[in-house]
Enzyme design. Structure first.
Site, PDB file in Angstrom:
ATOM      1  N   TYR A  53       0.845  -1.187   0.000  1.00  0.00           N
ATOM      2  CA  TYR A  53       0.000   0.000   0.000  1.00  0.00           C
ATOM      3  C   TYR A  53       0.886   1.245   0.000  1.00  0.00           C
ATOM      4  CZ  TYR A  53      -4.059  -2.952   1.040  1.00  0.00           C
ATOM      5  OH  TYR A  53      -5.062  -3.898   1.004  1.00  0.00           O
ATOM      6  N   HIS A 128      -1.504 -11.990   0.273  1.00  0.00           N
ATOM      7  CA  HIS A 128      -2.313 -10.988  -0.415  1.00  0.00           C
ATOM      8  C   HIS A 128      -3.071 -11.526  -1.627  1.00  0.00           C
ATOM      9  CE1 HIS A 128      -2.372  -6.324  -0.953  1.00  0.00           C
ATOM     10  NE2 HIS A 128      -3.525  -6.853  -1.257  1.00  0.00           N
ATOM     11  N   SER A 208     -13.281  -3.552  -0.103  1.00  0.00           N
ATOM     12  CA  SER A 208     -14.175  -2.752  -0.948  1.00  0.00           C
ATOM     13  C   SER A 208     -15.637  -3.072  -0.638  1.00  0.00           C
ATOM     14  CB  SER A 208     -13.872  -2.988  -2.433  1.00  0.00           C
ATOM     15  OG  SER A 208     -14.521  -2.034  -3.236  1.00  0.00           O
ATOM     16  N   PRO A 209     -16.033  -3.006   0.635  1.00  0.00           N
ATOM     17  CA  PRO A 209     -17.381  -3.432   1.020  1.00  0.00           C
ATOM     18  C   PRO A 209     -18.487  -2.504   0.575  1.00  0.00           C
ATOM     19  CG  PRO A 209     -16.290  -2.424   2.886  1.00  0.00           C
ATOM     20  CD  PRO A 209     -15.247  -2.536   1.793  1.00  0.00           C
ATOM     21  N   LEU A 210     -18.130  -1.314   0.088  1.00  0.00           N
ATOM     22  CA  LEU A 210     -19.150  -0.344  -0.308  1.00  0.00           C
ATOM     23  C   LEU A 210     -19.322  -0.272  -1.818  1.00  0.00           C
ATOM     24  CD1 LEU A 210     -18.281   2.490   2.238  1.00  0.00           C
ATOM     25  CD2 LEU A 210     -20.078   0.763   2.398  1.00  0.00           C
ATOM     26  N   GLY A 211     -18.833  -1.299  -2.534  1.00  0.00           N
ATOM     27  CA  GLY A 211     -19.022  -1.338  -3.977  1.00  0.00           C
ATOM     28  C   GLY A 211     -20.503  -1.279  -4.334  1.00  0.00           C
TER      29      GLY A 211
END
Length: 294
Positions: A53, A128, A208-211
């Protein structure tokens, strides 16, 4: 804040995804540190980072070092914070991502991550992404060696299939504690992996849970933010953000779910943490389910 468990460790049910604090268009350090502190103030005790990152070439570990500094500067108790990091991916500095999951690389990467985080043993170390050039059992075997050496306390795997979860579970046993795949209202390809993780007692950590609600840092221009969905309408009914509704929906999917919510501003993670206070009725959950893409 509600709590859930990763192995035998209780953590806040919403985690902080720290990637936006270090990649392209990242905030300055003052705002980044303030974001981490806001997460801690809101009861977030699970922070997800990775050695890859970073934005520019030569910045390996930028996010890990940032998290370590933010925790050191926090005025409160951080002994209950679980920092999870990942190894096996790289960023040459041109915006692309590479994969290198050889045992030699993973072991060296984990040792370097522990040094950057300032810990004797990493609380949770995640592979990863599977490397197509390396047999899966060899990559997972490196995690086994790291566990046996005491370099890491627990292991996780990310971006995996059900077959890879089963094989990793055979190799790592109780040392495997989590699965981190992409999962959101718009992206539900990992439903089988979620079900398997739940059965095996593994924490499932959606990235990315708010896709479908908010564009991910990885989506780019092709991933527009949706509006006017059932999530937005139910949010209006409750007087909360649609992001909170999406996270509450994820929490209702399984007790194994701990969403990793990315943030680059204090207000964002503070709002996300409040999702644990939102109770969706069975009728609302049905409305959301019926509105989702098949």
């Amino acid at each position: 804040m509600q709590y859930r468990t990763i192995a035998d460790t209780a953590v806040g049910a919403i985690g902080l995804g720290a990637m936006p604090l270090s990649i392209e268009n990242r905030p300055d350090e003052a705002r980044a540190v303030a974001t981490v502190h806001a997460a801690l103030d809101a009861g977030v005790t699970f922070i997800d980072t990775a050695d890859s990152y970073h934005w520019h070439a030569g910045e390996v570990g930028h996010n890990e070092l940032l998290i370590a500094r933010a925790l050191a500067r926090y005025g409160g108790d951080t002994s209950g914070v679980l920092v999870a990091t990942k190894g096996g991916r790289g960023r040459p500095g041109d915006g692309s991502w590479t994969v290198t999951a050889t045992p030699t690389h993973l072991k060296r990467a984990a040792e370097a991550s522990a040094e950057r985080l300032g810990v004797e043993a990493i609380g949770l170390y995640q592979l990863h992404k599977p490397d197509p050039a390396v047999p899966w059992a060899e990559s997972v075997g490196a995690l086994r060696e790291l566990l046996d050496a005491g370099t890491i306390r627990a292991a996780g795997i990310s971006n995996v299939t059900t077959a890879q979860i089963r094989q990793a579970h055979q190799i790592l046993g109780d040392g495997l504690v989590s699965v981190q795949n992409r999962y959101s209202p718009a992206m539900r390809d990992s439903e089988p992996e979620l079900r398997l993780s739940t059965r095996l007692g593994l924490a499932f950590l959606p990235w990315s849970p708010l896709g479908g609600i908010t564009r991910s840092s990885l989506d780019g221009p092709a991933g527009p933010t949706s509006a006017g969905t059932a999530f937005h309408r139910i949010a209006a009914d409750h007087g909360v953000s649609p992001q909170q509704v999406a996270l509450a929906w994820l929490l209702a999917r399984s007790p194994a779910v701990i969403p990793v919510s990315g943030a680059s501003r204090p207000a964002s993670i503070t709002d996300s943490a409040r999702a644990t206070e939102l109770k969706l009725s069975p009728a609302e959950l049905t409305r959301l389910e019926n509105a989702l893409p098949a």
